[in-house]
Write an enzyme that holds these catalytic residues in place. Structure first.
Site, short mmCIF file in Angstrom:
data_model
loop_
_atom_site.label_atom_id
_atom_site.label_comp_id
_atom_site.label_asym_id
_atom_site.label_seq_id
_atom_site.Cartn_x
_atom_site.Cartn_y
_atom_site.Cartn_z
N HIS A 268 79.87 43.51 52.88
CA HIS A 268 80.31 44.80 53.41
C HIS A 268 81.84 44.83 53.48
O HIS A 268 82.45 43.82 53.82
CB HIS A 268 79.73 45.02 54.82
CG HIS A 268 79.80 46.44 55.23
ND1 HIS A 268 80.92 46.97 55.83
CD2 HIS A 268 78.92 47.46 55.07
CE1 HIS A 268 80.70 48.26 56.04
NE2 HIS A 268 79.51 48.59 55.58
N ASP A 325 71.42 48.24 53.20
CA ASP A 325 70.57 48.50 52.03
C ASP A 325 69.57 47.39 51.73
O ASP A 325 68.68 47.58 50.90
CB ASP A 325 71.46 48.72 50.80
CG ASP A 325 72.32 49.96 50.94
OD1 ASP A 325 71.79 51.00 51.33
OD2 ASP A 325 73.54 49.88 50.69
N1 CMC Z 1 77.30 39.34 45.81
C1 CMC Z 1 78.07 38.35 45.35
N2 CMC Z 1 79.36 38.18 45.63
C2 CMC Z 1 79.91 39.09 46.42
C3 CMC Z 1 79.20 40.16 46.95
C4 CMC Z 1 77.84 40.27 46.62
N3 CMC Z 1 77.10 41.27 47.10
N4 CMC Z 1 80.01 40.93 47.71
C5 CMC Z 1 81.21 40.34 47.66
N5 CMC Z 1 81.16 39.24 46.88
C6 CMC Z 1 82.25 38.28 46.63
C7 CMC Z 1 83.23 38.79 45.58
O1 CMC Z 1 82.84 38.38 44.30
C8 CMC Z 1 84.52 38.18 46.05
O2 CMC Z 1 84.52 36.83 45.68
P1 CMC Z 1 85.93 36.08 45.36
O3 CMC Z 1 86.66 36.00 46.66
O4 CMC Z 1 85.53 34.75 44.83
O5 CMC Z 1 86.64 36.92 44.33
C9 CMC Z 1 84.40 38.21 47.57
O6 CMC Z 1 82.99 38.18 47.84
C10 CMC Z 1 85.00 39.46 48.19
O7 CMC Z 1 84.47 40.57 47.49
P2 CMC Z 1 85.16 41.97 47.41
O8 CMC Z 1 84.57 42.73 46.27
O9 CMC Z 1 86.63 41.84 47.46
O10 CMC Z 1 84.69 42.54 48.79
P3 CMC Z 1 84.65 44.03 49.22
O11 CMC Z 1 84.87 44.04 50.67
O12 CMC Z 1 85.55 44.86 48.38
O13 CMC Z 1 83.16 44.44 48.83
C11 CMC Z 1 81.09 45.40 48.79
C12 CMC Z 1 82.30 45.08 49.64
C13 CMC Z 1 80.04 46.05 49.69
C14 CMC Z 1 81.49 46.41 47.70
C15 CMC Z 1 80.53 44.12 48.15
O14 CMC Z 1 80.17 43.21 49.17
C16 CMC Z 1 79.40 44.39 47.21
O15 CMC Z 1 79.62 44.67 46.03
N6 CMC Z 1 78.12 44.28 47.71
C17 CMC Z 1 76.99 44.66 46.90
C18 CMC Z 1 76.84 46.16 46.92
C19 CMC Z 1 76.28 46.64 48.22
O16 CMC Z 1 75.34 46.10 48.75
N7 CMC Z 1 76.87 47.74 48.73
C20 CMC Z 1 76.42 48.38 49.96
C21 CMC Z 1 77.45 48.30 51.04
S1 CMC Z 1 76.80 48.69 52.68
C22 CMC Z 1 76.19 50.31 52.62
C23 CMC Z 1 77.16 51.30 52.20
O17 CMC Z 1 78.18 51.52 52.85
O18 CMC Z 1 76.91 51.96 51.19
#
Ligand code: CMC
Length: 384
Positions: A268, A325
């Site tokens: 998240h 989700d």
């Molecule tokens: N699976 C694998 N690795 C992940 C995931 C995941 N779901 N989420 C983050 N990471 C890793 C990412 O690869 C990165 O690794 P590194 O530091 O080695 O580069 C690290 O964690 C930080 O990731 P980020 O993309 O910078 O984190 P963020 O805060 O921008 O991402 C997120 C938030 C929700 C987009 C992401 O966690 C994600 O893609 N999750 C899967 C999609 C998901 O479930 N989305 C629903 C969010 S909650 C409901 C809503 O608001 O819609």
């Protein structure tokens, strides 16, 4: 002029002040208007939650009745709207249809779209909340080639939606109260989550003084992506594929760690601990499936996946926990909602939050949102 500070994705920028929702990312706390989400989920209906978000207080029985009557009065679509459904191919994505139809519906009530006084707002909000459910169910019926079911004014918000989804001519669908309650819980848990991508979009569009319908149609588009609301479809597809291919979970997780794909429903942008909505949904998944006598192998699979992930340093070190989700789709599946409608269900649930934020932008006479950028393109050059 001040130097511009880069804050990609506005992760550390307060773009507005808001009284609606509070999140504590470290402790996994979520409150609407001061009330913990756990209490709201237990004690309020979705429509009470909507009014709490709009007005800051739990509605009195009289206020609730007045708004519920407005929902009933506005549940039908203008007959002229029906022809638009015929224009979409049956394969048209329900989110595309929902977004387009919100603007279409607005063409039939141009008089109440502007926020001129509280009564006008009430009608606009009721129209949107009520009709979005009729549109979503109609889009589903069209996609499977069934006739559209008209709403039933005698039914509650959730029961009416289920009726429009699952009744067929001459056979009324009579949902179990457990199913109605599960849907109510699903909607409540999606009702608001402060400045997420879609809500910020609604605020941004609303800040140009665009009307409520146009602003919320934009919210639907922002929600669609797999990193936001579309994650509830993406995780369900992952679970289904894992189940059908019987792939080893360790191997699947290895692919996540190698960054070949993400584990959807995990992580998240704000929470650095368990998403409190996921905790509620996780417990509800067990309860709802048991009550309905559904034995879904995907629930057991999700539990194993969660267990593997939470014991793996990749996830622990990055604070990746289940989000809203992760378990929601299993509940929707038990209710009988098809997977391609999952994000539409999120949109119906999020509508009160979008509306409350749109209203806040208007009430506070917010400036038009206009972020800046750090330009990284070429310096001046001349065309020969
Ligand atoms: N699976 C694998 N690795 C992940 C995931 C995941 N779901 N989420 C983050 N990471 C890793 C990412 O690869 C990165 O690794 P590194 O530091 O080695 O580069 C690290 O964690 C930080 O990731 P980020 O993309 O910078 O984190 P963020 O805060 O921008 O991402 C997120 C938030 C929700 C987009 C992401 O966690 C994600 O893609 N999750 C899967 C999609 C998901 O479930 N989305 C629903 C969010 S909650 C409901 C809503 O608001 O819609």
């Amino acid at each position: 002029t001040k130097a511009i500070t880069l804050d990609e994705g506005y992760r550390n920028t307060g773009a507005c002040e808001s009284n609606i929702t509070f999140i504590n990312p470290e402790k996994g706390i979520l409150r609407h208007r001061g009330y913990p989400i756990e209490q709201i989920a237990e004690k309020l209906s979705f429509i009470e939650t909507a009014l709490l978000l709009f007005e800051g207080e739990v509605p009195s029985p009289d206020r609730l009745k007045r708004f519920s009557d407005l929902l009933t009065a506005n549940e039908m679509l203008h007959e002229g709207v029906r022809q638009f459904f015929d224009g979409f191919p049956s394969t048209g994505h329900p989110m595309a249809i929902l977004s387009a139809m919100i603007n279409t519906v607005s063409c039939y009530q141009p008089d109440v779209m502007e926020l001129e006084d509280e009564d006008t707002f009430d009608v606009s909000a009721a129209q949107l909340i009520s009709k979005v459910r009729t549109v979503a169910a109609a889009a589903y019926k069209m996609s499977i080639g069934h006739p559209i079911m008209y709403p039933d004014p005698n039914l509650s918000y959730c029961a009416n939606f289920l009726h429009m989804m699952f009744s067929i001519p001459k056979k009324v669908y009579e949902p179990d109260q457990d199913i109605v309650d599960a849907l109510n819980l699903f909607f409540i848990l999606h009702a608001d989550h402060e400045q997420n991508c879609s809500t910020s979009t609604v605020r941004l569009v609303g800040s140009s003084q665009a009307n409520l319908f146009a602003s919320c149609a934009a919210g639907v588009c922002a929600l669609w992506g797999p990193l936001h609301g579309g994650a509830n479809v993406a995780i369900m597809n992952q679970l289904q594929e894992l189940h059908s291919t019987k792939m080893d979970l360790g191997k699947f997780i290895e692919g996540v760690k190698q960054k070949e794909y993400r584990l959807f429903g995990f992580g998240h942008p704000v929470y650095k601990s368990f998403d409190p909505r996921a905790k509620i949904l996780s417990a509800a998944a067990d309860r709802v499936l048991a009550k309905l006598g559904v034995n879904d192998p995907l629930l057991e699979l999700a539990r194993r996946l969660e267990d593997v992930a939470l014991n793996d340093d990749y996830f622990v070190s990055r604070n990746l926990y289940p989000n809203v989700d992760f378990y929601s789709g299993i509940i929707l599946r038990a209710i009988g909602i098809p997977v391609n409608m999952f994000t539409v269900m999120f949109a119906i649930g999020r509508m009160p939050g979008w509306i409350a934020h749109w209203k806040e932008v208007r009430d506070r006479k917010s400036k038009i949102y206009r972020p800046r950028q750090i330009y990284t393109g070429p310096t001046e050059r001349s065309l020969a």
